[in-house]
Design a protein around this motif. Structure first.
Motif, PDB file in Angstrom:
ATOM      1  N   PRO A  25       0.825  -1.220   0.000  1.00 43.81           N
ATOM      2  CA  PRO A  25       0.000   0.000   0.000  1.00 43.81           C
ATOM      3  C   PRO A  25       0.853   1.260   0.000  1.00 43.81           C
ATOM      4  N   GLY A  26       0.382   2.270  -0.710  1.00 43.80           N
ATOM      5  CA  GLY A  26       1.100   3.545  -0.814  1.00 43.80           C
ATOM      6  C   GLY A  26       0.914   4.133  -2.198  1.00 43.80           C
ATOM      7  N   GLU A 100     -14.523  12.710  -5.244  1.00 42.74           N
ATOM      8  CA  GLU A 100     -15.634  11.795  -4.980  1.00 42.74           C
ATOM      9  C   GLU A 100     -15.312  10.377  -5.450  1.00 42.74           C
ATOM     10  N   ARG A 101     -14.726  10.255  -6.665  1.00 41.18           N
ATOM     11  CA  ARG A 101     -14.413   8.921  -7.208  1.00 41.18           C
ATOM     12  C   ARG A 101     -13.330   8.227  -6.370  1.00 41.18           C
ATOM     13  N   ILE A 102     -12.346   9.000  -5.899  1.00 44.07           N
ATOM     14  CA  ILE A 102     -11.286   8.398  -5.087  1.00 44.07           C
ATOM     15  C   ILE A 102     -11.851   7.940  -3.749  1.00 44.07           C
ATOM     16  N   GLU A 103     -12.746   8.741  -3.147  1.00 45.98           N
ATOM     17  CA  GLU A 103     -13.364   8.329  -1.887  1.00 45.98           C
ATOM     18  C   GLU A 103     -14.225   7.080  -2.084  1.00 45.98           C
ATOM     19  N   PHE A 104     -14.849   6.964  -3.247  1.00 47.20           N
ATOM     20  CA  PHE A 104     -15.601   5.739  -3.555  1.00 47.20           C
ATOM     21  C   PHE A 104     -14.658   4.537  -3.618  1.00 47.20           C
ATOM     22  N   ALA A 105     -13.466   4.753  -4.189  1.00 50.73           N
ATOM     23  CA  ALA A 105     -12.499   3.654  -4.293  1.00 50.73           C
ATOM     24  C   ALA A 105     -12.074   3.162  -2.912  1.00 50.73           C
ATOM     25  N   VAL A 106     -11.968   4.096  -1.955  1.00 51.84           N
ATOM     26  CA  VAL A 106     -11.590   3.683  -0.596  1.00 51.84           C
ATOM     27  C   VAL A 106     -12.637   2.723  -0.028  1.00 51.84           C
ATOM     28  N   GLN A 107     -13.907   2.968  -0.359  1.00 54.55           N
ATOM     29  CA  GLN A 107     -14.975   2.094   0.137  1.00 54.55           C
ATOM     30  C   GLN A 107     -14.985   0.745  -0.582  1.00 54.55           C
ATOM     31  N   SER A 108     -14.707   0.741  -1.898  1.00 54.82           N
ATOM     32  CA  SER A 108     -14.782  -0.510  -2.676  1.00 54.82           C
ATOM     33  C   SER A 108     -13.521  -1.356  -2.552  1.00 54.82           C
ATOM     34  N   ARG A 109     -12.386  -0.768  -2.083  1.00 50.82           N
ATOM     35  CA  ARG A 109     -11.144  -1.492  -1.821  1.00 50.82           C
ATOM     36  C   ARG A 109     -10.628  -2.278  -3.024  1.00 50.82           C
ATOM     37  N   PRO A 110     -10.284  -1.625  -4.156  1.00 46.65           N
ATOM     38  CA  PRO A 110      -9.689  -2.355  -5.280  1.00 46.65           C
ATOM     39  C   PRO A 110      -8.259  -2.789  -4.951  1.00 46.65           C
ATOM     40  N   ARG A 111      -7.733  -3.734  -5.718  1.00 48.39           N
ATOM     41  CA  ARG A 111      -6.333  -4.167  -5.534  1.00 48.39           C
ATOM     42  C   ARG A 111      -5.382  -3.042  -5.899  1.00 48.39           C
ATOM     43  N   LEU A 112      -5.737  -2.264  -6.930  1.00 49.23           N
ATOM     44  CA  LEU A 112      -4.898  -1.148  -7.382  1.00 49.23           C
ATOM     45  C   LEU A 112      -5.816  -0.004  -7.803  1.00 49.23           C
ATOM     46  N   LEU A 113      -5.530   1.196  -7.329  1.00 49.42           N
ATOM     47  CA  LEU A 113      -6.259   2.407  -7.724  1.00 49.42           C
ATOM     48  C   LEU A 113      -5.337   3.243  -8.617  1.00 49.42           C
ATOM     49  N   VAL A 114      -5.806   3.569  -9.824  1.00 49.40           N
ATOM     50  CA  VAL A 114      -5.027   4.362 -10.778  1.00 49.40           C
ATOM     51  C   VAL A 114      -5.752   5.688 -11.002  1.00 49.40           C
ATOM     52  N   ILE A 125      -4.421  15.339  -2.263  1.00 47.96           N
ATOM     53  CA  ILE A 125      -4.715  14.983  -0.874  1.00 47.96           C
ATOM     54  C   ILE A 125      -5.590  13.731  -0.816  1.00 47.96           C
ATOM     55  N   ALA A 126      -6.602  13.659  -1.698  1.00 49.67           N
ATOM     56  CA  ALA A 126      -7.484  12.493  -1.707  1.00 49.67           C
ATOM     57  C   ALA A 126      -6.709  11.220  -2.046  1.00 49.67           C
ATOM     58  N   ALA A 127      -5.792  11.289  -3.025  1.00 50.17           N
ATOM     59  CA  ALA A 127      -4.997  10.117  -3.404  1.00 50.17           C
ATOM     60  C   ALA A 127      -4.078   9.687  -2.263  1.00 50.17           C
ATOM     61  N   LEU A 128      -3.444  10.649  -1.579  1.00 56.40           N
ATOM     62  CA  LEU A 128      -2.565  10.297  -0.453  1.00 56.40           C
ATOM     63  C   LEU A 128      -3.368   9.711   0.710  1.00 56.40           C
ATOM     64  N   ASP A 129      -4.570  10.241   0.953  1.00 55.63           N
ATOM     65  CA  ASP A 129      -5.410   9.684   2.017  1.00 55.63           C
ATOM     66  C   ASP A 129      -5.815   8.248   1.695  1.00 55.63           C
ATOM     67  N   ALA A 130      -6.127   7.983   0.415  1.00 58.36           N
ATOM     68  CA  ALA A 130      -6.465   6.614   0.020  1.00 58.36           C
ATOM     69  C   ALA A 130      -5.278   5.682   0.262  1.00 58.36           C
ATOM     70  N   ALA A 131      -4.054   6.168  -0.049  1.00 54.14           N
ATOM     71  CA  ALA A 131      -2.864   5.349   0.187  1.00 54.14           C
ATOM     72  C   ALA A 131      -2.640   5.123   1.678  1.00 54.14           C
ATOM     73  N   ARG A 132      -2.884   6.141   2.497  1.00 54.22           N
ATOM     74  CA  ARG A 132      -2.710   5.998   3.952  1.00 54.22           C
ATOM     75  C   ARG A 132      -3.712   5.004   4.536  1.00 54.22           C
ATOM     76  N   GLY A 134      -4.554   2.225   3.187  1.00 53.73           N
ATOM     77  CA  GLY A 134      -4.249   0.851   2.797  1.00 53.73           C
ATOM     78  C   GLY A 134      -4.383   0.522   1.338  1.00 53.73           C
ATOM     79  N   LEU A 135      -4.618   1.508   0.443  1.00 55.19           N
ATOM     80  CA  LEU A 135      -4.735   1.208  -0.980  1.00 55.19           C
ATOM     81  C   LEU A 135      -3.393   1.359  -1.669  1.00 55.19           C
ATOM     82  N   TRP A 136      -3.216   0.570  -2.716  1.00 53.27           N
ATOM     83  CA  TRP A 136      -2.060   0.687  -3.608  1.00 53.27           C
ATOM     84  C   TRP A 136      -2.484   1.643  -4.725  1.00 53.27           C
TER      85      TRP A 136
END
Length: 750
Positions: A25-26, A100-114, A125-132, A134-136
């Motif tokens: 993750p990161g 909004e889309r990145i926050e949705f990704a945090v809820q759906s927990r994909p293997r990789l977020l691009v 900030i949203a992308a770094l929060d998603a990485a913090r 636990g998302l890759w």
């Protein structure tokens, strides 16, 4: 299909890229500058291609799990068919939609977020929060910075240090033109270039006795010496590192190391390594000027759009008036909102209603003044713009507002004989314009062709006047409201622009102050004090003290020819160029000659900078200097004061064949005090107009010779503020004081 190994030529990258592609993750951030500096002769970085390949290889190393892509378009990524079924897209256009889309990704927990781009702080900030959480995450951004400098740049925006806990890797890419393989030859650069390389990049690893190459050109490379290109990488591992150390941490594979290895491999000349930082500076400069040009183009497009809208509005208004004029009179009174146009219609239609051929309409502005809004049949030159409201003799509240016979002349129009006027005023009517709220105005009509007005015409005129009064009142209120709205919008726009400019100036001031030396260097036998206060939020003065080696340090003070934002940008450019050149040569003449040439190429026309630049041998006290148009420094030795003279011209004005300057030398002795300053300290003006000249400044320094350097600077600036009597500074003020002490233990104590 291209792979990462097709872009890097060095085996040293293998282990690092395997670590990167298998990271947990990161946020993995790919950075590079694309097309903005193409016009400056630089190649686009190729960042987007590396980003797509890196995404594919990260997916291939992770054989399971969904991949979520947040992008503007689905073609933002290109994948083979075997991987497409694992990808889901979330399309977004604005910064809010990206978040909004990145926050949705945090809820759906994909293997990789691009995320296809990080173009603004909220998305970053949203992308770094998603990485913090636990998302890759994989993303890219357009920037000239790399490694620790990119971390520093991120922290200068809206990011907090805690946000960077989600950062994993920074992959910076840059394409460079390679040597022509047909005409390149081995060269022996000698000890000086290698010494410069080791001095500039002490951590650089180069093989002892390595062979380097250069190319002088051939037909195949069109005598440029370059054919093809190669991608250089900078790999920065931030995973698991304390945030407070990231700004000073060295990349696992720095760009300069990669370029050095490419030079050893014969792909690039050694000069590319020496010019690496200068090229980065030029990229930054052209990125800034490109942003300014884009802003200017946007402003021009906006002005053109406003002009088109204004033209369309005038056409629409003309068509609307033409249409209204074809409607019935009562409908026109209901729909027309322009006060003057409505008054003109009332006057014109009056003749159709009652046979009057002259009319004047007065609109009461307040209890004191009434305006002449419109007329029909009267010479406009005879009509005043305003008359006293009392002259209208409007009815009191509750009184009759029926039309009354009137045998006089309209208020404000001087009477004259019929022979002069050319007609007789046979009949007249005073028609009060009254609503439920009170009198609005007065309509005075006259007939020159009939003796009286018929009762039916008078009744029709009364009904018409009632409708006209309501329409005029409504139009007047709308006009007042529109004026207030326009004034409010203008005030809001002015306030917003002022706040934006103040914020930009404050940010520019912080950046500029951070560029000046934050700490005084410790040099045995010498003590320094520095003070700078710009006349505005940003200024054009700068100073510097740089230890070039254990025995030599450089000192400089400079003054740009202007103040404000333009001077600040020119100051930053001048100081950067001076720092680069100072590390390349120990001769002040060569340093300033190179800086002068670069300012002519990169700087703004009609701007220049005066500089005093000196090299001091710490042990012997020998100071070699050039005074390039700057104020003469003051050397205090005992009771004597000496002005350091020297011949030199300001930088940035004249080309090399017209540029003149000469090196001077003086030996500093223990007990000496050297004072450098800009003309802001000697051009202060008192409230009575008297100027604080250089002689008064020298007397002040003598009277306060007992003060150490720091208190001396404070006392000088306080004295000048008092001399001005609280008036704002007219010029930037900078002062640099150097005290010389005996060598030995006493000096060490100092």
């Amino acid at each position: 299909m291209l792979e990462l190994k097709d872009f890097y030529l060095l085996p040293q990258c293998d282990a690092l890229l395997r670590r990167l592609c298998g990271a947990g993750p990161g946020l993995v951030l790919v950075s590079g500058l694309e097309a903005q500096t193409a016009s400056a002769g630089f190649l686009p970085s190729g960042r987007a291609t590396i980003f797509r390949i890196l995404m594919r290889e990260m997916m291939e190393r992770s054989q399971r799990g969904e991949v979520l892509v947040v992008a503007r378009r689905k073609d933002a990524v290109r994948l083979p068919r075997t991987l497409r079924r694992r990808v889901a897209f979330e399309l977004a256009q604005s910064a809010e939609e990206y978040v909004e889309r990145i926050e949705f990704a945090v809820q759906s927990r994909p293997r990789l977020l691009v995320v296809d781009e990080l173009a603004d702080p909220p998305t970053m900030i949203a992308a770094l929060d998603a990485a913090r959480r636990g998302l890759w995450v994989l993303s890219q951004m357009d920037t000239v910075f790399r490694g620790a400098t990119l971390v520093y740049d991120l922290l200068q925006g809206d990011l907090e240090p805690d946000h960077l806990e989600g950062l994993s890797w920074l992959v910076s890419v840059q394409r460079l033109p390679t040597l022509c393989p047909h005409c390149k030859q081995a060269v022996f650069p000698g000890e000086e270039p290698l010494r410069l390389v080791r001095q500039r990049y002490p951590h650089l690893q180069l093989e002892s006795g390595a062979t380097f190459y250069d190319a002088h050109g051939c037909e195949r490379c069109e005598y440029s010496g370059r054919l093809g290109d190669v991608t250089a990488f900078d790999l920065f591992d931030a995973a698991g590192q304390p945030v407070q150390t990231l700004r000073t941490r060295t990349s696992e594979l720095p760009l300069e190391q990669y370029v050095g290895w490419l030079a050893e491999a014969g792909q690039l000349p050694l000069d590319d390594l020496l010019q690496l930082e200068t090229d980065q500076l030029r990229r930054t400069y052209y990125l800034l000027t490109g942003s300014q040009e884009a802003l200017a183009q946007s402003n021009r497009a906006l002005r053109q759009k406003v002009a088109e809208l204004d033209s369309a509005y005038r056409v629409l208004q003309h068509h609307t008036q033409a249409l209204v004029s074809m409607q019935e009179m009562n409908q026109a009174l209901i729909t027309t909102t322009d006060l003057h146009d409505l008054a003109f219609r009332v006057c014109r239609h009056t003749s159709e209603l009652c046979g009057a051929d002259r009319a004047v309409l007065y609109f009461r502005r307040d209890d004191r003044i009434a305006r002449v809004l419109a007329s029909h049949g009267w010479d406009r030159d005879r009509l005043p713009d305003e008359v006293p409201a009392a002259d209208l003799q409007l009815p009191e509240p509750g009184g009759s507002h029926d039309p009354q016979p009137f045998d006089g002349w309209p208020p404000g129009i001087p009477p004259r004989h019929a022979d002069v006027e050319g007609v007789y005023l046979y009949a007249g009517l005073r028609v009060p314009l009254v609503t439920q709220d009170g009198p609005v105005g007065l309509l005075v009509v006259h007939a020159t062709q009939q003796k009286r007005f018929e009762p039916g015409d008078v009744a029709l005129l009364r009904s018409f006047a009632n409708q006209a009064a309501l329409a005029l009142q409504r139009a007047g209120l709308i006009q007042q409201l529109q004026a207030k709205i326009a004034a409010l919008q203008a005030a809001q726009a002015e306030l917003a622009q002022k706040e934006r400019m103040e914020r930009e100036l404050e940010l520019a001031r912080q950046v500029q102050q951070s560029a000046l030396p934050r700490a005084v260097p410790r040099v045995p036998g010498y003590r320094f004090a520095m003070r700078n206060e710009p006349a505005r939020q940003v200024g054009g003065d700068f100073y510097d003290l740089v230890a070039l080696d254990e025995d030599t340090f450089a000192l400089t003070i400079a003054d740009v020819s202007d103040k404000g934002m333009g001077a600040a940008l020119y100051m930053a450019l001048s100081r950067s160029l001076l720092l680069c050149e100072a590390r390349l040569s120990r001769k002040p003449y060569d340093v300033l000659r190179s800086v002068n040439q670069l300012l002519l190429e990169l700087g703004e026309p009609n701007m220049f900078v005066t500089i005093f630049y000196a090299l001091v041998d710490r042990a012997t006290g020998r100071m070699t200097y050039i005074r390039a148009g700057h104020d003469r420094p003051l050397l205090f030795r005992g009771d004597d004061v000496q002005e350091l003279d020297g011949r030199g011209m300001a930088l940035g004005l004249l080309p090399a064949h017209e540029f003149e300057m000469a090196e001077e030398e003086v030996r500093l002795q223990p007990g000496d005090r050297l004072v450098l300053y800009t003309d802001g300290l000697t051009d202060a003006v008192a409230p009575d107009g008297a100027m604080y000249d250089r002689y008064q400044f020298v007397d002040f320094l003598r009277a306060n010779a007992h003060l150490p350097p720091d208190p001396l600077c404070d006392a000088a600036f306080t004295a000048l503020d008092a001399y001005r009597g609280g008036a704002p500074r007219e010029d930037d003020m900078t002062m640099l004081v150097i005290d010389v002490f005996p060598s030995g233990p006493e000096a060490a104590a100092e």
